[in-house]
Design a protein around this motif. Structure first.
Motif, PDB file in Angstrom:
ATOM      1  N   LEU A  28       0.825  -1.205   0.000  1.00 36.56           N
ATOM      2  CA  LEU A  28       0.000   0.000   0.000  1.00 36.56           C
ATOM      3  C   LEU A  28       0.867   1.265   0.000  1.00 36.56           C
ATOM      4  O   LEU A  28       0.539   2.239  -0.693  1.00 36.56           O
ATOM      5  N   TYR A  29       1.920   1.248   0.763  1.00 37.43           N
ATOM      6  CA  TYR A  29       2.781   2.435   0.845  1.00 37.43           C
ATOM      7  C   TYR A  29       3.417   2.742  -0.510  1.00 37.43           C
ATOM      8  O   TYR A  29       3.489   3.901  -0.939  1.00 37.43           O
ATOM      9  N   ILE A  30       3.874   1.687  -1.191  1.00 41.64           N
ATOM     10  CA  ILE A  30       4.494   1.883  -2.508  1.00 41.64           C
ATOM     11  C   ILE A  30       3.470   2.420  -3.496  1.00 41.64           C
ATOM     12  O   ILE A  30       3.733   3.387  -4.234  1.00 41.64           O
ATOM     13  N   MET A  31       2.272   1.822  -3.525  1.00 39.88           N
ATOM     14  CA  MET A  31       1.249   2.282  -4.462  1.00 39.88           C
ATOM     15  C   MET A  31       0.815   3.715  -4.151  1.00 39.88           C
ATOM     16  O   MET A  31       0.491   4.486  -5.058  1.00 39.88           O
ATOM     17  N   ASN A  32       0.807   4.077  -2.889  1.00 42.03           N
ATOM     18  CA  ASN A  32       0.382   5.415  -2.507  1.00 42.03           C
ATOM     19  C   ASN A  32       1.404   6.488  -2.880  1.00 42.03           C
ATOM     20  O   ASN A  32       1.055   7.670  -2.976  1.00 42.03           O
ATOM     21  N   ASN A  33       2.652   6.074  -3.125  1.00 40.42           N
ATOM     22  CA  ASN A  33       3.718   7.041  -3.414  1.00 40.42           C
ATOM     23  C   ASN A  33       4.254   6.941  -4.836  1.00 40.42           C
ATOM     24  O   ASN A  33       5.173   7.674  -5.193  1.00 40.42           O
ATOM     25  N   VAL A  34       3.707   6.039  -5.631  1.00 42.09           N
ATOM     26  CA  VAL A  34       4.124   5.909  -7.036  1.00 42.09           C
ATOM     27  C   VAL A  34       2.913   6.248  -7.908  1.00 42.09           C
ATOM     28  O   VAL A  34       1.967   5.452  -7.997  1.00 42.09           O
ATOM     29  N   PRO A  35       2.881   7.403  -8.545  1.00 34.17           N
ATOM     30  CA  PRO A  35       1.711   7.823  -9.338  1.00 34.17           C
ATOM     31  C   PRO A  35       1.319   6.844 -10.441  1.00 34.17           C
ATOM     32  O   PRO A  35       0.134   6.746 -10.791  1.00 34.17           O
ATOM     33  N   ALA A  36       2.279   6.107 -10.968  1.00 35.12           N
ATOM     34  CA  ALA A  36       1.970   5.171 -12.056  1.00 35.12           C
ATOM     35  C   ALA A  36       1.020   4.061 -11.601  1.00 35.12           C
ATOM     36  O   ALA A  36       0.328   3.453 -12.435  1.00 35.12           O
TER      37      ALA A  36
ATOM     38  N   GLN B 267      -1.578   4.468  -9.621  1.00 35.58           N
ATOM     39  CA  GLN B 267      -2.791   5.064  -9.074  1.00 35.58           C
ATOM     40  C   GLN B 267      -3.895   5.286 -10.110  1.00 35.58           C
ATOM     41  O   GLN B 267      -4.929   5.869  -9.795  1.00 35.58           O
ATOM     42  N   GLU B 268      -3.669   4.825 -11.334  1.00 36.92           N
ATOM     43  CA  GLU B 268      -4.716   4.889 -12.355  1.00 36.92           C
ATOM     44  C   GLU B 268      -5.758   3.793 -12.085  1.00 36.92           C
ATOM     45  O   GLU B 268      -5.403   2.697 -11.639  1.00 36.92           O
ATOM     46  N   PRO B 269      -7.045   4.054 -12.333  1.00 39.91           N
ATOM     47  CA  PRO B 269      -8.090   3.077 -12.009  1.00 39.91           C
ATOM     48  C   PRO B 269      -7.851   1.679 -12.574  1.00 39.91           C
ATOM     49  O   PRO B 269      -7.981   0.682 -11.861  1.00 39.91           O
ATOM     50  N   VAL B 270      -7.502   1.598 -13.861  1.00 39.71           N
ATOM     51  CA  VAL B 270      -7.277   0.283 -14.469  1.00 39.71           C
ATOM     52  C   VAL B 270      -6.027  -0.368 -13.887  1.00 39.71           C
ATOM     53  O   VAL B 270      -5.992  -1.582 -13.637  1.00 39.71           O
ATOM     54  N   VAL B 271      -4.990   0.430 -13.642  1.00 42.25           N
ATOM     55  CA  VAL B 271      -3.741  -0.095 -13.080  1.00 42.25           C
ATOM     56  C   VAL B 271      -3.988  -0.648 -11.680  1.00 42.25           C
ATOM     57  O   VAL B 271      -3.409  -1.672 -11.293  1.00 42.25           O
ATOM     58  N   ILE B 272      -4.848  -0.002 -10.904  1.00 42.14           N
ATOM     59  CA  ILE B 272      -5.159  -0.502  -9.553  1.00 42.14           C
ATOM     60  C   ILE B 272      -5.750  -1.899  -9.634  1.00 42.14           C
ATOM     61  O   ILE B 272      -5.387  -2.798  -8.857  1.00 42.14           O
ATOM     62  N   LEU B 273      -6.672  -2.115 -10.590  1.00 43.38           N
ATOM     63  CA  LEU B 273      -7.251  -3.455 -10.770  1.00 43.38           C
ATOM     64  C   LEU B 273      -6.171  -4.454 -11.167  1.00 43.38           C
ATOM     65  O   LEU B 273      -6.107  -5.562 -10.606  1.00 43.38           O
ATOM     66  N   GLU B 274      -5.310  -4.093 -12.101  1.00 43.94           N
ATOM     67  CA  GLU B 274      -4.260  -4.999 -12.555  1.00 43.94           C
ATOM     68  C   GLU B 274      -3.290  -5.330 -11.426  1.00 43.94           C
ATOM     69  O   GLU B 274      -2.913  -6.500 -11.237  1.00 43.94           O
ATOM     70  N   VAL B 275      -2.889  -4.320 -10.685  1.00 37.05           N
ATOM     71  CA  VAL B 275      -1.971  -4.561  -9.562  1.00 37.05           C
ATOM     72  C   VAL B 275      -2.652  -5.414  -8.497  1.00 37.05           C
ATOM     73  O   VAL B 275      -2.030  -6.316  -7.916  1.00 37.05           O
ATOM     74  N   GLY B 276      -3.939  -5.152  -8.244  1.00 34.58           N
ATOM     75  CA  GLY B 276      -4.659  -5.940  -7.248  1.00 34.58           C
ATOM     76  C   GLY B 276      -4.714  -7.412  -7.612  1.00 34.58           C
ATOM     77  O   GLY B 276      -4.469  -8.283  -6.768  1.00 34.58           O
ATOM     78  N   VAL B 277      -5.018  -7.700  -8.882  1.00 33.13           N
ATOM     79  CA  VAL B 277      -5.050  -9.101  -9.334  1.00 33.13           C
ATOM     80  C   VAL B 277      -3.657  -9.714  -9.245  1.00 33.13           C
ATOM     81  O   VAL B 277      -3.492 -10.863  -8.790  1.00 33.13           O
ATOM     82  N   ALA B 278      -2.646  -8.960  -9.669  1.00 38.24           N
ATOM     83  CA  ALA B 278      -1.271  -9.463  -9.627  1.00 38.24           C
ATOM     84  C   ALA B 278      -0.831  -9.765  -8.193  1.00 38.24           C
ATOM     85  O   ALA B 278      -0.163 -10.778  -7.931  1.00 38.24           O
ATOM     86  N   VAL B 279      -1.211  -8.908  -7.266  1.00 32.62           N
ATOM     87  CA  VAL B 279      -0.839  -9.125  -5.857  1.00 32.62           C
ATOM     88  C   VAL B 279      -1.524 -10.372  -5.308  1.00 32.62           C
ATOM     89  O   VAL B 279      -0.899 -11.181  -4.611  1.00 32.62           O
TER      90      VAL B 279
END
Length: 397
Positions: free
Chosen positions: A18-26, A28-40
């Protein structure tokens, strides 16, 4: 003990993600959040699977509990940040992920998931690791999470946030479907009931309801809970009865909160809890019915979120429980939440009245058929004694 400690420590790595995602703008895009969530989620499963290869658990639900314990930390972090206790972890998710998590209902739901579910997951991992039965506790978890998501997901769509659904919304689907599969799996397993000779169960089942004061009390409670479920269900359906309007305005205005969650929850109680409570009343009067804690987990979770959201300071004052009405509202809601738990404990601690009895054997010994799985019934002590007696009789003859 090692596996549950590893699951606990591994779950804390969610804070780093969460800390990394909160501090890396790349990220924080809606679609990227879904992709990162699935990947995690996939990465967590792979890591847990790799970490247990030396002593792999035979129960697939182990991986579910380990995976979901990771997400519990995310939910707890979300609740703490929305309430202002911490900062710097979920700001991006509040804006471009799931903005409805900021509602008081969702915040209380996240507290429940981050604390109660997290403890349950560690207990379940411990029991699976030690090859112990966990059906009862597992059913409490599945009932709790099923009710959680059945209210949460339709509440998002039907409430005022229905027009603000983002791609991250689909991350909720595993948490809606997996507990249903878990419940089906757990219901198909033998009950966690000790073996007993059924003369005790037979004696209990011959008693009339009037001679079972505890069960009589629960019948009265269940009938009252059915009335309360029907009353609040009609209230959210805008029934024109004056008493319903007065109750909503003077006692529980949160039922009309446009966020959608309270309305969905009351409909869940009306169309699902009400018939189930009727079955409970029948089972308390009719011997041989079986019981679970699935319903207790569902009601307790729903009532926690509902009462908490009704009192939460971020709920608009218009929809908060008035201070003058707080005692009677709590007097109605708290027993509604705790009663099913007490009823489940009664059925688990003293199950004789609720067990089905097997037919009489030739030596007039009976066993409880609900206790043993079908494959084990043929190897009971009574069956072995009967077979030995028949062999001895043939030899002497």
């Amino acid at each position: 003990m090692v596996q549950e400690i590893c699951v606990f420590l591994f779950s804390l790595t969610a804070l780093g993600v969460l800390y990394i995602m909160n501090n890396v703008p790349a990220f924080q895009e809606p679609v990227v959040i879904l992709e990162v969530g699935v990947a995690v989620l996939v990465a967590v499963f792979i890591l847990v699977y790799a970490a247990t290869r030396c002593d792999p658990p035979k129960d697939p639900l182990f991986y579910v509990f380990a995976e979901f314990s990771f997400t519990c930390i995310i939910d707890l972090t979300s609740a703490l940040e929305y309430d202002g206790f911490i900062s710097g972890f979920m700001e991006f998710y509040q804006k471009t992920g799931e903005p409805y998590l900021g509602t008081p209902y969702a915040t209380m739901m996240c507290y429940w998931d981050g604390i109660v579910h997290f403890i349950i997951y560690l207990m379940l991992v411990h029991r699976i690791s030690n090859r112990k039965q966990y059906r009862t506790l597992g059913l409490f978890w599945s009932g709790s999470l099923c009710a959680n998501m059945i209210v949460f997901v339709p509440g998002i769509v039907a409430g005022k946030y229905g027009s603000e659904i983002r791609p991250a919304f689909w991350l909720n689907m595993p948490f809606l479907l997996v507990p249903i599969w878990g419940a089906v799996s757990l219901f198909s397993r033998p009950r966690d009931v000790p073996l007993m000779v059924t003369y005790k169960a037979e004696r209990e089942q011959k008693k009339a309801l009037i001679w079972r004061p505890v069960d009589l009390f629960f019948v009265i409670y269940v009938v009252a809970a059915m009335g309360f479920s029907l009353f609040r269900g009609l209230a959210v359906l805008d029934c024109p009865l004056e008493i319903l309007d007065r109750y909503v305005i003077e006692y529980e205005p949160y039922l009309k909160d446009p966020v959608g969650f309270p309305k969905v929850m009351m409909l869940l109680m009306l169309f699902h809890a009400l018939p189930m409570l009727g079955c409970f009343a029948y089972g308390l009067c009719t011997p041989g019915c079986t019981w679970t804690v699935f319903f207790a987990g569902a009601v307790l979770q729903c009532q926690w979120s509902h009462i908490g959201a009704s009192l939460h300071p971020r709920t608009a004052e218009t929809y908060r429980i008035p201070a003058t009405a707080l005692p009677p509202v709590l007097l109605l809601n708290l027993p509604y939440a705790v009663g099913p738990v007490l009823l489940a404990l009664r059925c688990q601690r003293q199950p004789e009245y609720f067990l089905s009895l097997a037919p009489m054997d030739s030596d007039h010994t009976k066993i409880v058929s609900a206790v043993q799985p079908p494959k084990q019934r043929k190897t009971t002590l009574a069956h072995y004694i009967n077979r030995t007696q028949r062999k001895t009789h043939n030899l002497t003859a």
